[in-house]
Design an enzyme around this catalytic site. Structure first.
Site, PDB file in Angstrom:
ATOM      1  N   SER A  30       0.813  -1.196   0.038  1.00 47.21           N
ATOM      2  CA  SER A  30      -0.083   0.071  -0.162  1.00 47.21           C
ATOM      3  C   SER A  30       0.824   1.304  -0.034  1.00 47.21           C
ATOM      4  CB  SER A  30      -0.912   0.073   1.108  1.00 47.21           C
ATOM      5  OG  SER A  30      -0.214  -0.019   2.376  1.00 47.21           O
ATOM      6  N   THR A  31       2.070   1.254   0.722  1.00 49.48           N
ATOM      7  CA  THR A  31       2.889   2.592   0.639  1.00 49.48           C
ATOM      8  C   THR A  31       3.597   2.683  -0.711  1.00 49.48           C
ATOM      9  OG1 THR A  31       3.084   2.105   3.043  1.00 49.48           O
ATOM     10  CG2 THR A  31       4.617   3.607   1.926  1.00 49.48           C
ATOM     11  N   ASP A  84       7.267  -4.134   7.054  1.00 43.05           N
ATOM     12  CA  ASP A  84       6.040  -4.152   8.063  1.00 43.05           C
ATOM     13  C   ASP A  84       6.689  -4.048   9.452  1.00 43.05           C
ATOM     14  OD1 ASP A  84       4.136  -5.315   6.260  1.00 43.05           O
ATOM     15  OD2 ASP A  84       5.607  -7.064   6.100  1.00 43.05           O
ATOM     16  N   GLU A 103      10.661  -9.518  -3.793  1.00 39.71           N
ATOM     17  CA  GLU A 103      11.423  -8.140  -3.298  1.00 39.71           C
ATOM     18  C   GLU A 103      12.876  -8.465  -2.994  1.00 39.71           C
ATOM     19  OE1 GLU A 103       7.057  -6.711  -1.021  1.00 39.71           O
ATOM     20  OE2 GLU A 103       8.579  -7.681   0.006  1.00 39.71           O
TER      21      GLU A 103
END
Length: 220
Positions: A30-31, A84, A103
């Protein structure tokens, strides 16, 4: 500011970390979505992006940003992604969006890892957030037992989730990760583990932290 407003703030701030005329590494979540939206304002100055997930690739393409495969580049000047959790040394827990393996692959190509996060992600010790682990499905129960035996952690299968690589995600609770690099190194060697969501070897170079007072830059 709301949490979403803080995410948007650091997403825009991360543009200053991107050099025109380069390919940028783009994470997931989301960021990062706010970063992708901001990145669209300078797309004419970019050669393209290497993305860590199908979802991010789709969002980049929707903005008209060229997406390259990881195999098409030898290195990246910068990789921008969320976390996170992040500790005072720049070690992170990642994988809430189930993209941790890709990632790490993109982070491994990058000279610098720029973490963008809101202040709630900053912790003194990793582990309050359930640790994601991507596993080969047939090994899930075995890996869960090893977490219980080695670390006293309780691992549960993330229901209904299949990674972009076709694997399962275990979320491990009850951990206090005081030596992230050692734990990352050990767990990554367990049979059936694709990768563990501890980013210690690929820790952040800088963190842009969204706070009520604006963006705070932490360098590691």
């Amino acid at each position: 500011m709301t949490q979403d407003e803080l995410k948007a703030l650091v997403g825009r701030a991360a543009l200053a970390q991107v050099k025109p005329g380069t390919v940028v590494g783009v994470g997931t979540g989301s960021t990062v979505n706010h970063f992708i939206d901001a990145l669209a304002t300078m797309k004419a100055d970019l050669l393209g992006a290497v993305s860590s997930s199908v979802a991010s690739s789709e969002r980049l393409r929707a903005h008209g940003i060229r997406v390259l495969e990881a195999a098409e580049v030898e290195s990246l000047p910068v990789y921008v992604d969320g976390a996170d959790e992040i500790d005072p040394q720049g070690h992170m827990i990642k994988g809430g969006g189930a993209a941790l393996t890709r990632e790490k692959i993109v982070a491994d190509l990058a000279e610098r890892f720029v973490c963008i996060a809101d202040a709630s992600k900053q912790v003194p010790v990793l582990g309050a957030y359930p640790l994601p682990v991507e596993v080969i499905p047939m090994a899930a129960a075995q890996v869960a037992r090893r977490f219980a035996a080695a670390y006293g952690g309780t691992a549960t299968l993330r229901a209904g989730v299949v990674t972009d690589n076709g694997n399962a995600i275990l979320d491990v609770r009850g951990l206090r990760i005081t030596d992230p690099l050692a734990m990352e190194t050990e767990v990554n060697q367990w049979p059936g583990v694709v990768t563990v969501g501890i980013f210690a070897r690929h820790r952040a170079s800088v963190c842009l932290l969204g706070t009520a007072d604006g963006v705070k830059e932490l360098n590691f």
